[in-house]
Design a protein around this motif. Sequence first.
Motif, PDB file in Angstrom:
ATOM      1  N   SER A 190       3.008  -8.270   1.049  1.00  0.00           N
ATOM      2  CA  SER A 190       4.376  -8.683   1.438  1.00  0.00           C
ATOM      3  C   SER A 190       5.181  -9.089   0.215  1.00  0.00           C
ATOM      4  N   PHE A 191       4.543  -9.838  -0.680  1.00  0.00           N
ATOM      5  CA  PHE A 191       5.272 -10.292  -1.866  1.00  0.00           C
ATOM      6  C   PHE A 191       5.636  -9.123  -2.767  1.00  0.00           C
ATOM      7  N   ALA A 192       4.684  -8.207  -2.967  1.00  0.00           N
ATOM      8  CA  ALA A 192       4.932  -7.041  -3.834  1.00  0.00           C
ATOM      9  C   ALA A 192       6.074  -6.186  -3.281  1.00  0.00           C
ATOM     10  N   LYS A 193       6.053  -5.971  -1.960  1.00  0.00           N
ATOM     11  CA  LYS A 193       7.099  -5.149  -1.332  1.00  0.00           C
ATOM     12  C   LYS A 193       8.475  -5.793  -1.492  1.00  0.00           C
ATOM     13  N   LEU A 221      14.127  -5.863  -6.833  1.00  0.00           N
ATOM     14  CA  LEU A 221      14.378  -5.375  -8.198  1.00  0.00           C
ATOM     15  C   LEU A 221      14.733  -3.882  -8.226  1.00  0.00           C
ATOM     16  N   ASN A 222      14.571  -3.235  -7.048  1.00  0.00           N
ATOM     17  CA  ASN A 222      14.834  -1.797  -6.913  1.00  0.00           C
ATOM     18  C   ASN A 222      13.989  -0.975  -7.883  1.00  0.00           C
ATOM     19  N   ILE A 223      12.666  -1.280  -7.885  1.00  0.00           N
ATOM     20  CA  ILE A 223      11.723  -0.540  -8.741  1.00  0.00           C
ATOM     21  C   ILE A 223      10.572  -0.005  -7.875  1.00  0.00           C
ATOM     22  N   PRO A 224       9.823   0.991  -8.370  1.00  0.00           N
ATOM     23  CA  PRO A 224       8.757   1.589  -7.562  1.00  0.00           C
ATOM     24  C   PRO A 224       7.623   0.619  -7.225  1.00  0.00           C
ATOM     25  N   LEU A 225       6.980   0.927  -6.103  1.00  0.00           N
ATOM     26  CA  LEU A 225       5.855   0.159  -5.592  1.00  0.00           C
ATOM     27  C   LEU A 225       4.611   1.054  -5.667  1.00  0.00           C
ATOM     28  N   LEU A 226       3.475   0.483  -6.097  1.00  0.00           N
ATOM     29  CA  LEU A 226       2.248   1.262  -6.266  1.00  0.00           C
ATOM     30  C   LEU A 226       1.115   0.580  -5.507  1.00  0.00           C
ATOM     31  N   ASP A 227       0.566   1.246  -4.485  1.00  0.00           N
ATOM     32  CA  ASP A 227      -0.537   0.650  -3.715  1.00  0.00           C
ATOM     33  C   ASP A 227      -1.869   1.022  -4.346  1.00  0.00           C
ATOM     34  N   ILE A 228      -2.756   0.037  -4.480  1.00  0.00           N
ATOM     35  CA  ILE A 228      -4.006   0.234  -5.215  1.00  0.00           C
ATOM     36  C   ILE A 228      -5.215  -0.088  -4.344  1.00  0.00           C
ATOM     37  N   ASN A 229      -6.220   0.807  -4.440  1.00  0.00           N
ATOM     38  CA  ASN A 229      -7.511   0.572  -3.803  1.00  0.00           C
ATOM     39  C   ASN A 229      -8.300  -0.360  -4.730  1.00  0.00           C
ATOM     40  N   HIS A 230      -8.677  -1.515  -4.210  1.00  0.00           N
ATOM     41  CA  HIS A 230      -9.356  -2.553  -4.983  1.00  0.00           C
ATOM     42  C   HIS A 230     -10.627  -2.037  -5.683  1.00  0.00           C
ATOM     43  N   MET A 231     -11.402  -1.209  -4.968  1.00  0.00           N
ATOM     44  CA  MET A 231     -12.664  -0.712  -5.532  1.00  0.00           C
ATOM     45  C   MET A 231     -12.413   0.316  -6.646  1.00  0.00           C
ATOM     46  N   GLN A 232     -11.381   1.147  -6.482  1.00  0.00           N
ATOM     47  CA  GLN A 232     -11.027   2.083  -7.561  1.00  0.00           C
ATOM     48  C   GLN A 232     -10.568   1.306  -8.795  1.00  0.00           C
TER      49      GLN A 232
END
Length: 340
Positions: free
Chosen positions: A96-99, A105-116
């Motif tokens: 929620s905070f990242a989104k 800030l109108n910048i890209p969002l990157l979702d990350i797999n914790h294990m990767q």
Amino acid sequence: MATQNIYILGIESSCDDTAAAVLCNGEILSNVVATQEIHEKYGGVVPELASRAHQQNVVPVIHEALKRANISKNDLTAIAFTRGPGLMGSLLVGTSFAKSMALGLNIPLLDINHMQAHILAHFIEEKGFEKPKFPFLSLTISGGHTQIVKVSDYFEMEVIGETMDDAVGEAFDKSAKILGLPYPGGPLIDKYSKMGNPKAFPFPKPKVGDLNFSFSGLKTSILYFIQKKVKEDPDFIKNNLDDICASVQFTIVNILMDKLKKAVKQTGINRIAIAGGVSANSGIREALVKAEKKYGWETFIPKFEYTTDNAAMIAIAGHYKFLAGEFADMSITAKARIKF
């Protein structure tokens, strides 16, 4: 023309550590972790308390990461966050905070797999630490996971072996609990094992097919062994703690190394990296160094601070996702269980 700097803010909140890091072109500018000590008295992580603590910590931790990196939030290129796997309540705070921050800030969002991300921690620019070449095998070991992963590219990973029941970190912590050691007990077993005889008490190694693992049987055999010995001598644990810890550690490390040898034989890949919280264990590190000399493996052992949950690994995974143009949209949600 000068190339533009890529500033990635990484946010990690999968379990009980709130972490934020800033990377510039793959180099660490800051890596801040707020550890929650409230769980110690409960002997394990309490999910509800964890998510509340994340809510309290997330703003100060990100503020501190930006301050240490000596940049403003307006300098950020993108925001990477842990989407999963992990505790749902904890993940929701970071997601929620990242989104909202990326939106503001109108910048890209990157979702990350914790294990990767644990595996990609090897690609952080760090003096004295070599990066593994593809393909390599990663032994990813933590409180919740035990996996052998074939890594062909930054985001091309295949799990070729995993635990059928308990994770290796859980086996360490539960063995420590049987011995009356405080939580988290894994590091204490490692500490006491250095002063003990690893062959003092032989424990059985579970027979599991192929490259998979099982630790529940080992945990049960340790429990029954301790119960029997304490019945005979109430001071057995106190008088033999170093030897018990050394024997437990020796057995667990042997189980892991046997499977790694098998994986090398099956795949023909002899580049081995370790990742995850349990990769801080000295017995596992020593066994890998010996295997490098004995079998001619190339081994990659991360810096201690990148083994446990941290945001630097989230940020480096975000850096490579950014370069690949793999962005998340604002409809993305946290996932407690997530596959490679």
